[in-house]
Design an enzyme around this catalytic site. Sequence first.
Site, short mmCIF file in Angstrom:
data_model
loop_
_atom_site.label_atom_id
_atom_site.label_comp_id
_atom_site.label_asym_id
_atom_site.label_seq_id
_atom_site.Cartn_x
_atom_site.Cartn_y
_atom_site.Cartn_z
N GLU A 90 0.86 -1.20 0.00
CA GLU A 90 0.00 0.00 0.00
C GLU A 90 0.89 1.23 0.00
OE1 GLU A 90 -3.42 1.07 -0.04
OE2 GLU A 90 -2.31 2.95 -0.01
N HIS A 121 -18.73 -2.22 0.25
CA HIS A 121 -19.26 -3.55 0.59
C HIS A 121 -19.22 -4.49 -0.61
CE1 HIS A 121 -22.55 -0.60 0.09
NE2 HIS A 121 -23.21 -1.53 -0.57
N HIS A 158 -41.75 -4.54 18.85
CA HIS A 158 -42.48 -3.27 18.95
C HIS A 158 -41.99 -2.50 20.17
CE1 HIS A 158 -45.76 -0.42 18.75
NE2 HIS A 158 -45.93 -0.58 20.06
#
Length: 472
Positions: free
Chosen positions: A33, A328, A451
Amino acid sequence: MKEFDLVVVGGGPAGYVAAIRAAQLKMSVALVEKRATLGGTCLNVGCIPSKALLDSSEHYENALKNFAEHGISAKDIKIDAAQMVKRKDKVVAEVTAGVDFLMKKNKIERIWGIASLISTTEIEVVPVDNKAKDAQKQTLKAKRIILATGSIPVELPTVPIDGKVIVTSDHALSLAKVPEHLIVIGAGVIGLELGSVWRRLGAKVSVVEFLPRLFGNADRQMANLAQRLYEQQGMQFFFEHKVEKAEVKGKKAVVTVKDANGTVKALEGDVVLCAVGRKPYLEGLGLEKAGVKLTERGRIAVDFHSYKTNIPNIFALGDVIEGPMLAHKAMEEAVACVEIMVGQAGHVNYSTIPSIVYTHPEVAWVGMGEEELKEKGIEYSVGRSFFKSNGRAKAMQENDGQLKLLSDKKTDRLLGATIVGARASELIAELTLAMEFGASAEDIARTCHAHPTLSEIIKDAAENSGGWAIHQ
Ligand code: FAD
Ligand code: NAI
């Protein structure tokens, strides 16, 4: 000469994930890199820093506009843009250090330098700082090579980037102060996200877009809904406008645009963000030395099952190959590619890759929209639900937004979903999983959802698709 089972070029989401998966599968791996930190565009100047600023600016806007409704009074709310940028830099430092840790943990040799192919099995690595005392070229030998060198912003010849007044996303993540008027060229994901950051912090934001609307392939009605909400927030769009040129005049920038009727006007601002797409970064990679071929659009050509280029031991992944430029997507390809190398059954399902725009409200979609289904002659049912009918959304003061499910008219199998609303980025995961498992709208409707949660909005839309929505 050092020899490895696999040498990966590029330490972004495609490269570092491929390196880790290969190390897990017992290969000896080196990762080259050229940046001092790992994580590529995504962690350094993309996904993560943009979300850090989006979060900070959302807190600010909430404090300014929404706290009073909650009974919270906050006086003298001020912006410290420099502190916001500092916090963003800290987040980046932490996540990139996290990738370094993963390299060490997986015993991957991390090499800091600029890599180029010198043959189909050899890579030359030149130190980034050639003048450094211990700067030394080295050559690596590899049984297999993965090219994952990512992308850079597209620049327009008549919009000269100076990094101060006329900028790309790299610079717009670190502006020293809030511009009075930010002119964005390109109403894509970067324009909308970074435009939102600076609008929330007080800038007037004008967006010039070549096309007639937002989000190319997304469901049109939902894209229009998002556009209306952005406009209510104060973003001004100039659709079907062509940018002729951008110039710096004193401390100001003047952008000359031409509308569909040929009328020319000048927009004056103090910062211009050019966000007209990204292109693969292949400079100096030595593709010609190894004979690696490109597609017509200038990306590295691969077989989308194995990610092999035309050279059987050289692979390519992420933004350098065709497909959406998403982190992704790059990470999925990395895992599949390495697993296939060792004879496993890696696979990427390109029809279930979610797209997300991290504005407020967020916009997220997966699969097809109505226009695409019509084009393909597929008959479909629509299930719809509204954030304003959801108790949790009301409690959160998040009334704006809708969710639309599209399923096959005959089989009820889910074909696509679009959400415009709070936390759409998280909600879309359930729908992506449902599509991946071939679920029907009824499967979702008959799954118990806790809920009170925003996820009930998904259940509501699925019930609506069957014609029996309880809460609408
Ligand atoms: P990159 O991440 O670009 O990594 C490639 C790496 O290779 C770089 O670090 C580069 O320095 C290195 N390199 C290049 N050439 C050489 C060489 N010769 N030798 C050694 N090293 C080399 N995607 C999302 O999914 N979600 C988001 O929210 C999101 N937000 C974004 C926001 C912004 C502002 C931008 C610009 C992008 C965003 N993206 C987002 C896109 C995402 O960053 C890219 O799709 C992703 O980083 C691609 O990964 P990659 O590994 O293919 O390439
Ligand atoms: P983009 O492709 O999303 O949008 C560029 C926009 O600029 C398009 O709408 C295009 O029509 C317009 N355009 C092109 N040339 C123009 C011109 N001359 N004048 C006016 N408009 C013009 O590209 P963007 O926003 O630069 O992002 C680059 C990549 O980064 C995208 O592929 C995206 O996938 C990725 N990204 C993803 C994010 C996410 O997933 N949330 C966030 C930011 C970037």
